[in-house]
Design an enzyme around this catalytic site. Sequence first.
Site, mmCIF file in Angstrom:
data_model
loop_
_atom_site.group_PDB
_atom_site.id
_atom_site.type_symbol
_atom_site.label_atom_id
_atom_site.label_comp_id
_atom_site.label_asym_id
_atom_site.label_seq_id
_atom_site.Cartn_x
_atom_site.Cartn_y
_atom_site.Cartn_z
ATOM 1 N N HIS A 1 0.833 -1.200 0.000
ATOM 2 C CA HIS A 1 0.000 0.000 0.000
ATOM 3 C C HIS A 1 0.868 1.250 0.000
ATOM 4 O O HIS A 1 1.938 1.273 0.608
ATOM 5 C CB HIS A 1 -0.925 0.014 1.232
ATOM 6 C CG HIS A 1 -0.217 -0.224 2.522
ATOM 7 N ND1 HIS A 1 0.123 -1.489 2.971
ATOM 8 C CD2 HIS A 1 0.254 0.638 3.451
ATOM 9 C CE1 HIS A 1 0.744 -1.385 4.125
ATOM 10 N NE2 HIS A 1 0.855 -0.109 4.437
ATOM 11 N N HIS B 1 0.952 5.151 1.107
ATOM 12 C CA HIS B 1 0.325 6.161 1.965
ATOM 13 C C HIS B 1 0.300 7.508 1.240
ATOM 14 O O HIS B 1 1.326 7.932 0.686
ATOM 15 C CB HIS B 1 1.135 6.354 3.250
ATOM 16 C CG HIS B 1 1.142 5.171 4.171
ATOM 17 N ND1 HIS B 1 0.313 5.092 5.271
ATOM 18 C CD2 HIS B 1 1.879 4.031 4.176
ATOM 19 C CE1 HIS B 1 0.543 3.953 5.913
ATOM 20 N NE2 HIS B 1 1.493 3.294 5.273
HETATM 21 P P1 5GP Z 1 1.962 0.186 7.329
HETATM 22 O O1 5GP Z 1 2.626 0.445 8.635
HETATM 23 O O2 5GP Z 1 1.801 -1.294 7.049
HETATM 24 O O3 5GP Z 1 2.602 0.923 6.198
HETATM 25 O O4 5GP Z 1 0.541 0.852 7.454
HETATM 26 C C1 5GP Z 1 -0.638 0.165 7.547
HETATM 27 C C2 5GP Z 1 -1.718 1.214 7.689
HETATM 28 O O5 5GP Z 1 -2.967 0.566 7.553
HETATM 29 C C3 5GP Z 1 -1.726 1.904 9.060
HETATM 30 O O6 5GP Z 1 -1.552 3.309 8.863
HETATM 31 C C4 5GP Z 1 -3.062 1.550 9.661
HETATM 32 O O7 5GP Z 1 -3.652 2.603 10.392
HETATM 33 C C5 5GP Z 1 -3.885 1.139 8.461
HETATM 34 N N1 5GP Z 1 -4.868 0.104 8.743
HETATM 35 C C6 5GP Z 1 -4.652 -1.048 9.415
HETATM 36 N N2 5GP Z 1 -5.786 -1.784 9.480
HETATM 37 C C7 5GP Z 1 -6.726 -1.072 8.804
HETATM 38 C C8 5GP Z 1 -8.111 -1.310 8.526
HETATM 39 O O8 5GP Z 1 -8.693 -2.324 8.897
HETATM 40 N N3 5GP Z 1 -8.764 -0.367 7.819
HETATM 41 C C9 5GP Z 1 -8.149 0.769 7.370
HETATM 42 N N4 5GP Z 1 -8.868 1.626 6.677
HETATM 43 N N5 5GP Z 1 -6.851 1.027 7.620
HETATM 44 C C10 5GP Z 1 -6.154 0.121 8.337
#
Ligand code: 5GP
Length: 135
Positions: free
Chosen positions: A99, A101
């Site tokens: 993903h 951001h």
């Molecule tokens: P990472 O640290 O993997 O780059 O970020 C994962 C992001 O996904 C985090 O910012 C977190 O808040 C978001 N996230 C995790 N679980 C969910 C979810 O169930 N729904 C949504 N909309 N965002 C999520």
Amino acid sequence: MNDCIFCKIISKEIPADIIYEDDHVISFLDIKGLNPGHSLVIPKKHCENIYSFDSETAQQVFTVVPVIARAIKQAVDANGINIGMNNEIAAGQAVFHAHVHVIPRYRNDGYQLWEGKPVSHEVSQDIADKIKKAL
Ligand code: 5GP
Ligand code: ZN
């Protein structure tokens, strides 16, 4: 992927504030964003991180990113936008469906960017050579 939270958002098994969707890409608000409007842009095809992006997936995802960035900036009147991607645990990845951001920023929102470390020209040349060989 059965146990992937983002695959469940794609299949609408769990809810999300979806802001964009096409055949290959979906974008939705981060559940715990840095600022309101913080969104994620993800490929619908499950892949863990950027290392497994083929050029088609990269093209699909990174075509949508600036579209989302412009829309967020306008919608929440942001002063700036950070684009980021955490790949692997060491880089802060917590959800293992790739993903990007898209984070709205404000002049005084209190978040800091990382500080750089100075590096000698000798070392940076050596690293540049290693990266070029790995391409
Ligand atoms: P990472 O640290 O993997 O780059 O970020 C994962 C992001 O996904 C985090 O910012 C977190 O808040 C978001 N996230 C995790 N679980 C969910 C979810 O169930 N729904 C949504 N909309 N965002 C999520
Ligand atoms: Zn997934």
